[in-house]
Design a protein around this motif. Structure first.
Motif, PDB file in Angstrom:
ATOM      1  N   ASN A 126       0.821  -1.218   0.000  1.00 35.78           N
ATOM      2  CA  ASN A 126       0.000   0.000   0.000  1.00 35.78           C
ATOM      3  C   ASN A 126       0.856   1.270   0.000  1.00 35.78           C
ATOM      4  O   ASN A 126       1.952   1.287   0.578  1.00 35.78           O
ATOM      5  CB  ASN A 126      -0.913   0.027   1.234  1.00 35.78           C
ATOM      6  N   GLY A 127       0.301   2.332  -0.609  1.00 32.92           N
ATOM      7  CA  GLY A 127       1.039   3.602  -0.701  1.00 32.92           C
ATOM      8  C   GLY A 127       1.378   4.187   0.666  1.00 32.92           C
ATOM      9  O   GLY A 127       2.514   4.603   0.907  1.00 32.92           O
ATOM     10  N   THR A 131       5.064   4.560   2.229  1.00 36.48           N
ATOM     11  CA  THR A 131       5.581   5.909   2.502  1.00 36.48           C
ATOM     12  C   THR A 131       6.153   5.948   3.923  1.00 36.48           C
ATOM     13  O   THR A 131       7.243   6.485   4.159  1.00 36.48           O
ATOM     14  CB  THR A 131       4.451   6.963   2.354  1.00 36.48           C
ATOM     15  N   THR A 272       1.012  10.873   1.038  1.00 38.13           N
ATOM     16  CA  THR A 272       1.628   9.579   0.727  1.00 38.13           C
ATOM     17  C   THR A 272       2.222   9.653  -0.678  1.00 38.13           C
ATOM     18  O   THR A 272       1.714  10.357  -1.547  1.00 38.13           O
ATOM     19  CB  THR A 272       0.606   8.421   0.809  1.00 38.13           C
ATOM     20  N   ASP A 273       3.314   8.932  -0.847  1.00 38.74           N
ATOM     21  CA  ASP A 273       4.002   8.906  -2.138  1.00 38.74           C
ATOM     22  C   ASP A 273       3.388   7.776  -2.971  1.00 38.74           C
ATOM     23  O   ASP A 273       3.745   6.602  -2.821  1.00 38.74           O
ATOM     24  CB  ASP A 273       5.503   8.669  -1.895  1.00 38.74           C
ATOM     25  N   ASP A 274       2.444   8.148  -3.846  1.00 42.00           N
ATOM     26  CA  ASP A 274       1.703   7.119  -4.583  1.00 42.00           C
ATOM     27  C   ASP A 274       2.555   6.381  -5.605  1.00 42.00           C
ATOM     28  O   ASP A 274       2.156   5.318  -6.091  1.00 42.00           O
ATOM     29  CB  ASP A 274       0.443   7.707  -5.230  1.00 42.00           C
ATOM     30  N   SER A 275       3.738   6.924  -5.900  1.00 41.08           N
ATOM     31  CA  SER A 275       4.619   6.195  -6.828  1.00 41.08           C
ATOM     32  C   SER A 275       5.137   4.908  -6.166  1.00 41.08           C
ATOM     33  O   SER A 275       5.637   4.011  -6.840  1.00 41.08           O
ATOM     34  CB  SER A 275       5.793   7.077  -7.257  1.00 41.08           C
ATOM     35  N   LYS A 277       3.191   2.907  -4.498  1.00 39.65           N
ATOM     36  CA  LYS A 277       2.059   1.957  -4.466  1.00 39.65           C
ATOM     37  C   LYS A 277       2.359   0.746  -5.347  1.00 39.65           C
ATOM     38  O   LYS A 277       2.836   0.887  -6.479  1.00 39.65           O
ATOM     39  CB  LYS A 277       0.819   2.673  -4.996  1.00 39.65           C
TER      40      LYS A 277
END
Ligand SMILES: NC(=O)c1ccc[n+]([C@@H]2O[C@H](COP(=O)([O-])OP(=O)(O)OC[C@H]3O[C@@H](n4cnc5c(N)ncnc54)[C@H](O)[C@@H]3O)[C@@H](O)[C@H]2O)c1
Length: 315
Positions: A126-127, A131, A272-275, A277
């Motif tokens: 999970n993002g 993170t 949150t750093d979605d990259s 994810k």
């Protein structure tokens, strides 16, 4: 195509079905649940799927590359052991089993067969949780002083997971259902730990799971870990995983949100750093193709089970 069979079609089995269906290299070819009505209901939503009420029949009668096991914890050992016996790759729900002995035997059996043995610990994909882990690795909190895990539930079991086992001492409770996710994360991010002391409160019903826990654990460098679990209380559900360090405080809140601050500053939400994810199913497919993948295997499942059982066992 990767031919998948699923054993257990309850809350979580049903949650993962769309994720399998969305993967272009996966086909669900067989499903199994001991409840006939549930089996037929899910079969009606899928195309060309073989149905079974007995997992052994599914394993004998189907050609499968991967079996996802999502039956209640008490049955993980028997069912997963039968899957491994057939030499089929396996994805098992957490916790790996219902005792350290069962977990160790599954790990040894899977290793000997040389199959892929993976577990569903979603916090590894999970993002928000990724993170949190990345910020810790980058030194956001400085030198770690304490880890805290707060698990507060107005009601246990939660409204979305009503079944006959999740509120039993035998194979339920939130230390098992929720705590094991964070045990695995602590082991992955911060290293080994052991239980020093625990105080568990149970209700009057001798078969019912805990209504409170205060436990004190330690990392191998003696950094303290505090577990504070409480249910049947006023207020709203809160699951908060916090690292306190010499330079800052960082929390993963309710599985997905990150908040924290440097010392002296007020706590704030952190984007949150979605990259970061990722996806369990993508990683399982990569691993099946022999590519590098993030897999929490049965060895890690066993390590988490050791701490889980030390928390759950007689005090
Ligand atoms: N990874 C996660 O985030 C997460 C979250 C919650 C629960 N879980 C885990 O997922 C698993 C399933 O939980 P759930 O909430 O879906 O439970 P559930 O009770 O809703 O579903 C389990 C299903 O398995 C079936 N079943 C039981 N024994 C069987 C057998 N021998 N053969 C075939 N079918 C059988 C039941 O009929 C039921 O439909 C548990 O191990 C639980 O700890 C994981």
């Amino acid at each position: 195509m990767i031919k998948v069979g699923i054993i257990g079609l309850g809350a979580i089995g049903q949650r993962l079905i769309p994720l399998f269906l969305n993967h272009p290299e996966i086909k669900i070819v067989a499903i199994c649940d001991s409840l006939n009505e549930r089996l037929n209901e899910i079969a009606n939503q899928l195309e060309n799927v073989h149905t079974f009420t007995n997992h052994k029949e599914m394993l004998s009668d189907s050609e499968l590359d991967l079996v996802y096991v999502t039956v209640p914890p008490k049955f993980h050992h028997t069912v997963v052991s039968d899957v491994i016996d057939k030499g089929i790759n396996v994805l098992c729900e957490k916790p790996l089993a219902n005792s350290t002995e069962e977990a160790l035997s599954l790990y040894h059996q899977a290793k000997e067969k040389g199959i892929l043995h993976a577990m569903n610990f979603p916090l590894n994909y999970n993002g928000g949780s990724k993170t949190f882990a990345a910020l810790i690795k980058d030194g956001y909190v400085g030198k770690l002083r304490r880890i805290e895990l707060k698990m507060h539930f107005p009601n246990w079991p939660r409204p979305w997971q009503q079944n006959e086992w999740v509120a039993t001492k035998e194979q339920g409770g939130y230390v098992l259902e929720v705590g094991v996710h964070f045990i695995q994360q602590i082991q992955k991010i911060f290293g080994d730990m052991k239980v020093i002391h625990k105080n568990i409160q149970y209700p009057e019903d001798p078969k019912a799971s805990e209504i409170g826990i205060i436990a004190n654990l330690e990392l191998s460098d003696k950094t303290p870990i505090l577990i504070n679990g409480l249910s049947q209380i006023a207020g709203i559900e809160e699951i908060k995983f916090t690292a306190y360090g010499t330079e800052g405080t960082l929390s993963l809140v309710n599985w997905a949100d990150v908040e924290g601050a440097k010392i002296g500053d007020p706590i704030q939400k952190i984007e949150t750093d979605d990259s970061l994810k990722d996806s369990l199913i993508n990683n399982v497919v990569k691993a099946l193709k022999g590519e590098e993948a993030i897999i929490i295997d049965f060895a890690k499942g066993y390590e988490a089970q050791v701490v889980l059982e030390a928390l759950r066992g007689e005090q």
